[in-house]
Design a protein around this motif. Structure first.
Motif, PDB file in Angstrom:
ATOM      1  N   HIS A 282     -18.735  36.553   7.298  1.00 24.07           N
ATOM      2  CA  HIS A 282     -18.498  35.272   6.627  1.00 24.07           C
ATOM      3  C   HIS A 282     -19.652  34.309   6.892  1.00 24.07           C
ATOM      4  O   HIS A 282     -19.583  33.473   7.796  1.00 24.07           O
ATOM      5  N   HIS A 283     -20.691  34.441   6.107  1.00 18.72           N
ATOM      6  CA  HIS A 283     -21.847  33.570   6.278  1.00 18.72           C
ATOM      7  C   HIS A 283     -22.285  33.068   4.905  1.00 18.72           C
ATOM      8  O   HIS A 283     -22.506  33.869   4.006  1.00 18.72           O
ATOM      9  N   GLY A 284     -22.364  31.767   4.782  1.00 19.11           N
ATOM     10  CA  GLY A 284     -22.684  31.186   3.488  1.00 19.11           C
ATOM     11  C   GLY A 284     -24.089  30.616   3.436  1.00 19.11           C
ATOM     12  O   GLY A 284     -24.972  31.030   4.203  1.00 19.11           O
ATOM     13  N   LEU A 285     -24.283  29.672   2.518  1.00 18.76           N
ATOM     14  CA  LEU A 285     -25.611  29.088   2.352  1.00 18.76           C
ATOM     15  C   LEU A 285     -25.479  27.706   1.732  1.00 18.76           C
ATOM     16  O   LEU A 285     -24.447  27.364   1.156  1.00 18.76           O
ATOM     17  N   VAL A 300     -29.866  29.421   5.057  1.00 10.64           N
ATOM     18  CA  VAL A 300     -29.095  30.662   5.035  1.00 10.64           C
ATOM     19  C   VAL A 300     -28.440  30.853   6.398  1.00 10.64           C
ATOM     20  O   VAL A 300     -29.123  30.909   7.426  1.00 10.64           O
ATOM     21  N   ARG A 335     -21.228  29.930   9.994  1.00 10.45           N
ATOM     22  CA  ARG A 335     -20.491  30.292   8.777  1.00 10.45           C
ATOM     23  C   ARG A 335     -20.941  29.487   7.578  1.00 10.45           C
ATOM     24  O   ARG A 335     -20.994  29.992   6.480  1.00 10.45           O
ATOM     25  N   SER A 336     -21.229  28.219   7.787  1.00 13.04           N
ATOM     26  CA  SER A 336     -21.562  27.409   6.616  1.00 13.04           C
ATOM     27  C   SER A 336     -22.434  26.227   7.011  1.00 13.04           C
ATOM     28  O   SER A 336     -22.556  25.905   8.196  1.00 13.04           O
TER      29      SER A 336
ATOM     30  N   ARG B  71     -20.013  37.229  -0.439  1.00  9.59           N
ATOM     31  CA  ARG B  71     -19.300  36.095   0.141  1.00  9.59           C
ATOM     32  C   ARG B  71     -19.671  34.789  -0.557  1.00  9.59           C
ATOM     33  O   ARG B  71     -19.008  34.349  -1.456  1.00  9.59           O
ATOM     34  N   GLY B  72     -20.763  34.174  -0.129  1.00 11.55           N
ATOM     35  CA  GLY B  72     -21.132  32.855  -0.625  1.00 11.55           C
ATOM     36  C   GLY B  72     -21.793  32.919  -1.991  1.00 11.55           C
ATOM     37  O   GLY B  72     -22.339  33.950  -2.392  1.00 11.55           O
ATOM     38  N   ALA B  74     -23.959  30.041  -4.639  1.00 11.20           N
ATOM     39  CA  ALA B  74     -24.413  28.681  -4.947  1.00 11.20           C
ATOM     40  C   ALA B  74     -25.364  28.748  -6.132  1.00 11.20           C
ATOM     41  O   ALA B  74     -26.109  29.715  -6.273  1.00 11.20           O
ATOM     42  N   THR B  89     -24.614  35.388  -0.838  1.00  8.01           N
ATOM     43  CA  THR B  89     -24.734  36.051   0.467  1.00  8.01           C
ATOM     44  C   THR B  89     -23.715  37.170   0.500  1.00  8.01           C
ATOM     45  O   THR B  89     -22.737  37.164  -0.250  1.00  8.01           O
ATOM     46  N   LEU B  96     -28.647  38.856   1.105  1.00 10.77           N
ATOM     47  CA  LEU B  96     -28.987  37.679   0.305  1.00 10.77           C
ATOM     48  C   LEU B  96     -29.481  38.173  -1.051  1.00 10.77           C
ATOM     49  O   LEU B  96     -30.232  39.151  -1.128  1.00 10.77           O
ATOM     50  N   PHE B 150     -16.883  28.991  -1.697  1.00 15.21           N
ATOM     51  CA  PHE B 150     -16.615  29.563  -0.376  1.00 15.21           C
ATOM     52  C   PHE B 150     -17.880  29.510   0.477  1.00 15.21           C
ATOM     53  O   PHE B 150     -18.904  30.101   0.123  1.00 15.21           O
ATOM     54  N   LEU B 151     -17.828  28.760   1.570  1.00 13.59           N
ATOM     55  CA  LEU B 151     -18.915  28.691   2.551  1.00 13.59           C
ATOM     56  C   LEU B 151     -20.251  28.283   1.935  1.00 13.59           C
ATOM     57  O   LEU B 151     -21.294  28.623   2.466  1.00 13.59           O
ATOM     58  N   SER B 152     -20.212  27.572   0.812  1.00 11.02           N
ATOM     59  CA  SER B 152     -21.463  27.349   0.076  1.00 11.02           C
ATOM     60  C   SER B 152     -21.587  25.949  -0.489  1.00 11.02           C
ATOM     61  O   SER B 152     -20.591  25.269  -0.743  1.00 11.02           O
ATOM     62  N   GLN B 153     -22.836  25.577  -0.705  1.00 12.22           N
ATOM     63  CA  GLN B 153     -23.142  24.307  -1.358  1.00 12.22           C
ATOM     64  C   GLN B 153     -24.238  24.551  -2.394  1.00 12.22           C
ATOM     65  O   GLN B 153     -25.279  25.106  -2.068  1.00 12.22           O
TER      66      GLN B 153
END
Lengths: 616, 575
Positions: A282-285, A300, A335-336, B71-72, B74, B89, B96, B150-153
């Motif tokens: 669970h890793h976003g950006l 990232v 995570r974010s 997952r993410g 954007a 991601t 990525l 989710f977990l993103s911008q």
């Protein structure tokens, strides 16, 4: 009496008892623990695609129903596995460059009948510049005719056999027994590409099977096509609208090959678990303009042990990693992140949600960061969503926390109750007072009500057009929440306005998909074929009410689109809008992909694919 | 009823340790721990909005349906061509993706960047409504969010697709402070910065072409199987039992760190990479020797079902002290190797372990290790912990919070578990400082003492004492030691007075509420012939045991002991 070393052996489950003699008082000797970890050897190969959604099987068993249908003989699930392997053969034949009539014949029962599988009678549902959408016309004949299986599939093969990169997928979502027959209902997807003319079909078939028990594989007696959608694309350059340019953009980033190409499965065998390397990935950006050049840069987030990256966009469109120089190359599990102007000085500051706490760093205007606040009490945050909820001019922060305190965040949780769990984490609203002063206001604003959900994501929008921002929270194992903001006090109104229904909420997005001037909501959940199969069988919870069954069935349905009707009401239009089947969804986002002004929907997907192919 | 709880009764059941619900979750977690699949190979989905009527599935033809555990997500117009590109991601590699939107149709767009003045400067929460001249019944509406999905911008540039229309009638901004501004002169296909209260939007030109952005496969170009894993916290290594090559039954032991730094190298005679590696080391024998390094080659052929058998006259292998692995050695090294990882990780050949002069494992090398790498790592062994952690990072970066030490006690536990009691005594003594940090250490020593008491009472008694030194308030340690002191027939063990002292303390600490401790206390009193007290303790113990539903067999034994105490008590009274 001798005592056991209970805490010591907590992780050692198998106990063996021995005896010995003592002269005066006697006592049996204490248990000798043996290691269970090695007794069960890992075997990823058994866990194939067909075993998807065990979580749902877990959810949906009734008393005496085994957790492993194969081992303990739950007939439908066993049949499903057999059917799946036959469907796979069928898919391969349809997408094979050669038409192998005799191979098709091996899948056929003694007699065979089918409706058209590549119908000629289609209606155009949409014609854009790139995409054309066709569906079954009203006149489509549902009746099935006796034919050979090869003849029935020939038109479909003609469509896909010669295309490049063909792909198929079957999802059996109902199984029932009808006399000597098994009947399955499945989603069927075929796609393939060619220069200037690519095709994707999504249809629903009902198949009647001759089971050929006890030893033979099932064969197909009849097929009915009940839903059909065909999208053709005239996109140039191989047919895809979106093409992967990652390698070229990251060509100057050393961490690209060394850290980003391998999957989490690779890293779990190389990074120490104390670094907080979690299997879930669970890793976003976050996107934001770090250096004021009007182009967005990217932060990232990475697993514990791998440095987060700050990818600075160069004038040529490629990026360089400036994380170390900027002082934000954190190794902690992240995570974010969010880029926000927290101090209103015109540059993008940075918020990071780490396993070890929430960090707030100030941009010096030139893209270098200084840590200004560290909030260790806000740990293990998932999605972040920022808004100035109290309209004081300073941007505040909402942090979703999934796991309850004391839970092992590297494992699946134990939600109680399963579809309405209230033993998750407590979310946080962090108020920005300006001048890098922050305080937790969750309780003060009323957001501590019903605040033990498994919250994955949240998004702000002015839902009631009263000028302040309301908060949508989506929860795993539970209902959606919509907290209305009235003068800085929040109240959950989801059940009053038709939004409460939730299942396994993963993410949420707002968008006015029908151009009526009101924001609608799309919530990603999980579509579970297994959950669908099981919950719709008569044997599922035979003693329970239709309402309970419906609840379980809803859980497996998939994603939800809520249309905002105004006057405080949302309609669940997911099925009529044809957007439920989003598989095991994570992110969902309204995105106008083709600039036609209409919001399309994108959903990222897939939970855990064991052992990455590039691994040992 | 169901095992996924619905009613409150069912929750209560589900909460119990042994419920089916929990059991299944444990199974599931166990599977995932060891690289199992759960809803894997699920491809991304894309739904095309058919002008608000409904959606069509375009997952494949859009090119979005990658087989990632994604997952993410954007979006941003990365290349300035007016359509939205994507960043995703994922859990699986590549983790990525940048997906460029190749849209070539002649749809128009508008991109806006807002700047607040009387509200937050980012203008988060602002709503923008675009009216198009030839579509009077529609409004296009977006608002600026920071964190969505989710977990993103995504980008703070608001993007509007305009379809075929290039005639923007008006753009209205509703700022977060409630104020409203309208603009009637914005052109389609333009990028504008709009600053609150400024009457004119500022046009910003996008740069032209980006030839360096190209579609390329994301395949790994390097071999990533070999791994050098310097450990943040070094792992204490137990003694390693070995066999000599010439099938001499007389074995030996490698004592980790005994001769300075060591490299323990697991090889197989049939493995070309092993031979090659050792041939290179042989060439640099002198240089390696100068560092004080001892290389031990351990042939593991027997452990891996090999086609050949190692012989003593193998020239390449004989350049270094060469031994044959014992099953116990393989097990111990596997245990050590497993400590840092959650999934079960196999040791390939060659695998080498760099052990420092204090007997701690510092670096794991999977696959062949280059001499230069080895020399660099050896030179760093003498660094203090902080310097070591800084100097040996494979992936440099900073910690907000340095990870804590793993549970090394597992290794000692495994030794006891396999019956290697004396090695466990040696191991836990040698690294006592390290283990003393674990509050379970005294329990482990008690277990060890309990296991040793029959064969080796002297060592066992010493281990009980050590357990109590480590944690003077460990009830288990004092109880089990007291039981032994009170009941063991051997005079070198038996010590009634000490038994009473320990059992009384244990009873105090457990507030006379633990029937097991009371049973021990009874035995202790009996061993100093204080049968009255023995009787009292045993009586209370039995009452508690019965009330708490203890094992009836145990209660039976307690009752027979009580009977003996009573008889003895009467006998002494009669005397």
């Amino acid at each position: 009496m001798r005592q056991l070393w209970l805490t010591l052996i907590a992780s050692l489950l198998v106990l063996v008892t021995g005896c010995r003699q003592d002269p005066v008082p006697q006592e049996s000797s204490p248990a000798i623990p043996a290691s269970p970890e090695r007794a069960t050897s890992p075997d990823s190969t058994q866990l194939e695609e067909t075993s998807t959604s065990r979580l749902h099987e877990l959810a949906s068993d009734s008393n005496g129903t085994p957790s492993d249908p194969l081992a303990e003989g739950w007939e439908f699930e066993e049949f499903n596995q057999q059917a799946n392997s036959r469907l796979k053969q069928l898919g391969k034949l349809v997408t094979s460059p050669e038409f192998k009539a005799s191979h098709f014949a091996e899948l056929s029962a003694t007699s065979f009948a089918a409706t058209e599988l590549q119908p000629e009678d289609l209606e155009r549902a949409y014609q854009g510049q790139v995409f054309e959408v066709e569906r079954l016309s009203q006149d489509f004949q549902l009746s099935r005719d006796s034919t050979s299986i090869a003849a029935a599939f020939k038109p479909l093969w003609e469509r896909f056999g010669q295309l490049q990169d063909p792909h198929f997928k079957f999802k059996v979502f109902r199984v029932s027994e009808d006399g000597d027959e098994f009947v399955t209902k499945q989603y069927v997807q075929f796609s393939g590409f060619s220069e200037g003319h690519s095709v994707e079909q999504n249809s629903t078939w009902i198949i009647g099977w001759q089971p050929n028990r006890p030893k033979g594989a099932p064969t197909i007696a009849w097929i009915e096509l009940v839903d059909f959608e065909q999208v053709t694309s005239t996109q140039a350059g191989g047919g895809r609208l979106l093409v992967d340019c990652t390698r070229s953009v990251l060509q100057s980033v050393p961490a690209y090959e060394s850290t980003l190409l391998p999957g989490i499965g690779h890293w779990r065998e190389r990074l120490e678990k104390e670094f907080a390397i979690h299997n879930f990935g669970h890793h976003g950006l976050a996107l934001g303009d770090v250096n004021g050049d009007d182009w967005d840069d990217i932060y990232v987030c990475q697993t514990g042990g791998l440095p987060n990256l700050l990818l600075i966009r160069q004038p040529d469109g490629t990026v360089v990693d400036g994380a170390a120089e900027a002082g934000v190359d954190y190794l902690d599990n992240t995570r974010s992140a969010l880029f926000l102007d927290l101090d209103n000085d015109g540059d993008q500051d940075l918020v990071l949600s780490l396993t070890s706490g929430l960090l707030l760093a100030e941009n010096d205007g030139a893209g270098r960061y200084r840590l200004r606040a560290r909030i260790p009490s806000v740990r293990e945050g998932f999605s972040l969503a920022a808004a100035d909820y109290d309209q004081d001019g300073w941007t505040d922060l909402f942090v979703c926390v999934y796991y309850g305190a004391g839970n092992d965040v590297s494992e699946l949780p134990l939600p109680l109750p399963y579809f309405d769990a209230t033993n998750g984490g407590a979310n946080h609203l962090i108020r920005n007072h300006g001048d890098w002063k922050f305080s937790e206001v969750t309780e003060a604003v009323g957001l501590d009500t019903d605040n033990r959900r498994f919250s994955f994501a949240a998004a702000w929008e002015d839902d009631d057009n009263d000028g302040d921002l309301d908060l949508l929270i989506v929860n795993d194992f539970g209902p959606n929440q919509l907290f209305r903001n009235d003068s800085g006090q929040f109240k959950d109104v989801a059940s009053d306005i038709g939004l409460r229904d939730g299942a396994f909420g993963m993410s949420a997005t707002w968008g006015d998909f029908d151009h009526d001037g009101r924001f609608d909501i799309y919530v990603s959940n999980m579509f579970s074929a297994a959950g669908n199969r099981v919950t719709f069988t008569e044997r599922f919870k035979p003693d329970s009410t239709q309402e309970t069954r419906a609840k379980y069935q809803y859980l497996a349905r998939g994603n939800s689109l809520f249309r905002n009707r105004g006057s405080n009401h949302y309609d669940d239009v997911s099925e009529t809008m044809r957007v439920t089947m989003g598989r095991w969804s994570w992110a969902s986002l309204f995105v106008d992909l083709n600039n036609d002004s209409w919001e399309d929907l994108l959903v990222t997907n897939g939970f855990i694919t064991g052992r990455d192919t590039e691994d040992l | 009823m169901s095992q996924s709880p619905v009613s409150s009764d069912e929750f209560d059941i589900a909460r119990q340790e042994d419920s089916d619900y929990r059991r299944r979750l444990r199974e599931l977690n166990q599977r995932l721990r060891h690289n199992g699949t759960l809803s894997g190979h699920e491809r991304n989905c894309a739904f095309l909005n058919l002008q608000g009527t409904d959606f069509a599935t375009v997952s494949a033809v859009s090119g979005f349906d990658f087989d990632d555990d994604a997952r993410g997500l954007a979006v941003v117009d990365w290349d300035g061509d007016g359509d939205l590109d994507l960043w995703t991601t994922s859990r699986t590699g590549p983790r990525l993706r940048f997906l460029r939107n190749e849209l070539t149709d002649n749809h128009h767009f508008l991109l806006l960047r807002l700047e607040g003045v009387r509200c937050n400067r980012d203008a988060i929460g602002a709503k923008v409504i675009v009216a198009i001249a030839d579509r009077p019944n529609e409004k296009l509406m977006k608002s600026l969010r920071a964190g969505e999905g989710f977990l993103s911008q995504g980008s703070k540039w608001l993007h509007f697709g305009l379809g075929d229309s290039d005639n923007i009638k008006s753009v209205t901004v509703l700022w977060p402070d409630g104020s409203r501004q309208s603009f009637s002169n914005l052109a389609a296909d333009g990028r504008y910065r709009i600053v609150q209260d400024q009457p004119e939007a500022i046009r910003i030109d996008a740069a032209g072409e980006f030839p360096r952005i190209q579609q390329l496969p994301q395949t790994q170009t390097k071999d990533i199987q070999a791994a050098r894993i310097p450990l943040l916290h070094r792992i204490p290594v137990p003694n390693l039992p070995i066999q000599s090559l010439n099938s001499d039954p007389q074995g030996g032991t490698i004592v980790p760190g005994s001769s300075g730094p060591q490299l323990i190298n697991l090889v197989a005679t049939w493995c070309p990479a092993c031979r090659e590696e050792m041939a290179i080391w042989s060439q640099h024998h002198e240089g390696l020797k100068a560092t004080g390094l001892d290389i031990h080659c351990i042939i593991v052929d027997e452990m891996i079902d090999s086609p050949t058998s190692p012989t003593a006259d193998d020239a390449t292998l004989a350049a270094f002290p060469t031994h044959r692995a014992t099953a116990e050695l393989s097990q111990r090294l596997q245990d050590v190797h497993q400590i840092p990882f959650t999934p079960h990780v196999a040791m390939p050949v060659p695998t080498s372990f760099l052990v420092d002069a204090t007997g701690h494992l510092a670096v794991i090398y999977r696959g062949p290790v280059a001499v230069d790498t080895l020399l660099e790592d050896i030179a760093k062994l003498a660094l203090n912990e902080t310097e070591w952690q800084l100097e040996t990072k494979v992936h440099p970066g900073r910690w907000n919070q340095v990870p804590s030490e793993p549970d090394f006690l597992t290794l000692a536990r495994e030794l006891v578990n396999r019956g290697a009691y004396l090695d466990a005594v040696e191991y836990t003594t040698r690294f006592e400082d390290k283990f003393a940090r674990s509050n379970e250490f005294s329990k482990l020593l008690t277990w060890l003492a309990d296991s040793l008491i029959q064969q080796n009472p002297t060592v066992a008694v010493a281990e009980y004492r050590r357990a109590l030194r480590m944690n003077p308030n460990d009830v288990t340690a004092m109880n089990n030691f007291a039981w032994q002191l009170a009941t063991d027939p051997r005079t070198e063990v038996r010590d009634g007075d000490l038994a009473v002292q320990l059992a009384e303390k244990a009873a105090r600490l457990t507030k006379l509420e633990d029937y097991g401790v009371l049973d021990t206390l009874g035995a202790a009193y009996a061993s100093i012939k204080n049968f009255k007290r023995a009787t009292a303790a045993a009586k209370r113990g039995i009452t508690l045991a019965e009330a708490q539903g203890a094992d009836p067999a145990l209660i039976g034994r307690m009752q027979s002991r009580l009977k003996r105490y009573r008889e003895a008590s009467q006998n002494s009274d009669n005397r």
